[in-house]
Design a protein around this motif. Structure first.
Motif, PDB file in Angstrom:
ATOM      1  N   LYS A   1     -20.659  13.458 -11.954  1.00  0.00           N
ATOM      2  CA  LYS A   1     -20.239  12.160 -11.597  1.00  0.00           C
ATOM      3  C   LYS A   1     -20.842  11.671 -10.364  1.00  0.00           C
ATOM      4  CE  LYS A   1     -16.074  11.995 -14.396  1.00  0.00           C
ATOM      5  NZ  LYS A   1     -14.648  11.755 -14.877  1.00  0.00           N
ATOM      6  N   SER A   2     -20.790  12.625  -9.389  1.00  0.00           N
ATOM      7  CA  SER A   2     -21.232  12.108  -8.062  1.00  0.00           C
ATOM      8  C   SER A   2     -22.606  12.202  -7.905  1.00  0.00           C
ATOM      9  CB  SER A   2     -20.490  12.977  -6.905  1.00  0.00           C
ATOM     10  OG  SER A   2     -18.971  12.907  -7.166  1.00  0.00           O
ATOM     11  N   GLU A   3     -23.377  12.717  -8.873  1.00  0.00           N
ATOM     12  CA  GLU A   3     -24.991  12.805  -8.901  1.00  0.00           C
ATOM     13  C   GLU A   3     -25.163  13.949  -7.871  1.00  0.00           C
ATOM     14  OE1 GLU A   3     -26.600   9.285  -8.306  1.00  0.00           O
ATOM     15  OE2 GLU A   3     -25.990   8.466 -10.430  1.00  0.00           O
ATOM     16  N   LEU A   4     -24.487  14.698  -7.638  1.00  0.00           N
ATOM     17  CA  LEU A   4     -24.722  16.161  -6.838  1.00  0.00           C
ATOM     18  C   LEU A   4     -25.558  17.052  -7.802  1.00  0.00           C
ATOM     19  CD1 LEU A   4     -21.357  16.752  -4.910  1.00  0.00           C
ATOM     20  CD2 LEU A   4     -23.528  15.568  -4.257  1.00  0.00           C
ATOM     21  N   ILE A   5     -25.462  17.211  -9.166  1.00  0.00           N
ATOM     22  CA  ILE A   5     -26.173  17.910 -10.085  1.00  0.00           C
ATOM     23  C   ILE A   5     -26.230  17.038 -11.105  1.00  0.00           C
ATOM     24  CG2 ILE A   5     -25.564  20.257  -9.537  1.00  0.00           C
ATOM     25  CD1 ILE A   5     -23.239  20.349 -11.480  1.00  0.00           C
ATOM     26  N   LYS A   6     -27.599  17.126 -12.030  1.00  0.00           N
ATOM     27  CA  LYS A   6     -27.741  16.348 -13.013  1.00  0.00           C
ATOM     28  C   LYS A   6     -26.944  16.528 -14.223  1.00  0.00           C
ATOM     29  CE  LYS A   6     -32.493  15.986 -11.601  1.00  0.00           C
ATOM     30  NZ  LYS A   6     -34.067  16.006 -11.883  1.00  0.00           N
ATOM     31  N   GLN A   7     -26.383  17.584 -14.644  1.00  0.00           N
ATOM     32  CA  GLN A   7     -25.672  17.976 -15.937  1.00  0.00           C
ATOM     33  C   GLN A   7     -24.904  19.154 -15.523  1.00  0.00           C
ATOM     34  OE1 GLN A   7     -28.667  18.799 -18.660  1.00  0.00           O
ATOM     35  NE2 GLN A   7     -28.964  20.971 -17.983  1.00  0.00           N
ATOM     36  N   ASP A   8     -23.834  19.200 -16.298  1.00  0.00           N
ATOM     37  CA  ASP A   8     -22.747  20.154 -16.092  1.00  0.00           C
ATOM     38  C   ASP A   8     -23.378  21.338 -15.902  1.00  0.00           C
ATOM     39  OD1 ASP A   8     -20.151  18.738 -16.166  1.00  0.00           O
ATOM     40  OD2 ASP A   8     -20.143  18.662 -18.512  1.00  0.00           O
TER      41      ASP A   8
END
Length: 336
Positions: free
Chosen positions: A310-317
């Protein structure tokens, strides 16, 4: 033996036996002297109260340097870089850093929990800044790619601000005191022992990890290539010595704090205060976090992964497959 512990012990023994058989099959193709030899490991770690038992163990000569070598770094970013470049076999990192590393393809697993932050990570501001909302338009320092980024994200969310509402400066932990002293930031996402040093320089704590329960977890991350039989003794030795030092800290807090103070750069009294912001799981609680059908760390990792997406720290789970390797934890707890 309680039923649940007995089941855990049987499961653990099965995993160890399977791991042994796999290593044995591979070893048959190698000269006997090569696969029987215990191999040392190198662990990268920076200054942080939760990692301090490792350095205290080294200073007390409890850590066998022929099995484990500590590579001191200046920041989590440097530790992760050492692990990525193969200069270290493992590193002391936060769980979010592990998830980000795995998302880039670095094959690492968690073998132990050092601590859970409960106040030791924080946002510190100048004395004239009273609330999080007052951060609008201000200069905020943080360490990109490390836990500081997670703190920053939560701070901005709590304050109903966006990254465009503030002026962001990327600052590694070893530069936090310098940028503060030079008045280059109005607030900074930092952690102990630097946090106590800034608070002693008229800094004001506006936010800390108590508002992010079970989110910032420090772990021992090991490269999967090293999680084999030839390194088992070294990894098990490292973990056992950590728990031995943790027991020493609990039994002799004043002496341990005095011994830690030089390395942390804090007075002994401040060392004890810094440690109050951490939960330091013993062997039993490490099993709770890492073992069983639904380990607490997996619950935490799923929650954290969702926050990071959600915070765009990674692209996907993040993939949580093989995230945990609990079979290096001491077995004495399970059979007592």
């Amino acid at each position: 033996m309680p039923g649940s512990l007995k089941n855990n012990f049987l499961t653990l023994s099965r995993r160890q036996f399977i791991s042994f058989l796999s290593s044995l099959a591979l070893a048959q193709a190698l000269p006997e002297c090569e696969w029987l030899k215990d191999r040392p490991i190198s662990i990268a770690a920076h200054t942080w109260p939760g990692y301090e038992p490792l350095f205290l163990a080294r200073d007390k000569n409890w850590l066998n340097s022929e099995q484990v070598r500590l590579l001191e770094t200046t920041s989590a970013t440097e530790s992760l870089q050492a692990l990525t470049e193969g200069k270290a076999d493992g590193a002391a990192l936060t769980l979010d850093e592990v998830l980000k590393a795995r998302a880039t393809g670095l094959p690492v697993s968690v073998a132990m929990i050092f601590d859970i932050s409960a106040g030791a990570d924080m946002l510190i501001a100048r004395s004239g800044i009273k609330t999080l909302a007052d951060l609008k338009g201000r200069r905020i320092g943080f360490e990109r790619g490390a836990v500081g980024e997670l703190i920053l994200t939560e701070v901005l969310h709590t304050a109903a601000l966006t990254r465009e509402d503030v002026k962001l400066l990327t600052v590694n932990i070893d530069e936090h005191r310098g940028v503060w002293d030079r008045n280059e930031v109005d607030a900074i996402a930092t952690y102990e022992p630097v946090a106590s040093q800034l608070l002693n320089k008229d800094g004001v704590k506006l936010f800390d990890s108590r508002q992010m329960a079970n989110t910032i977890v420090d772990v021992l991350a090991i490269h999967n290539n090293v999680l084999d039989y030839s390194h088992r003794n070294a990894i098990s030795h490292l973990i056992s010595v950590h728990f031995k030092t943790l027991d020493y800290l609990n039994r002799n807090p004043q002496d341990a704090a005095y011994r830690m103070s030089k390395h942390l750069g804090l007075p002994a009294a401040d060392v004890l205060s810094a440690l109050k912001g951490l939960i330091l799981p013993d062997t039993e609680n490490n099993y709770h976090w890492l073992d069983g059908p639904s380990p607490e760390l997996l619950v935490c990792a799923r929650k954290l992964s969702n926050i990071m997406v959600k915070s765009e720290l990674i692209k996907q789970d993040a993939s949580l497959t093989s995230l945990i390797r609990a079979d290096f934890l001491p077995t004495e707890f399970l059979i007592n």
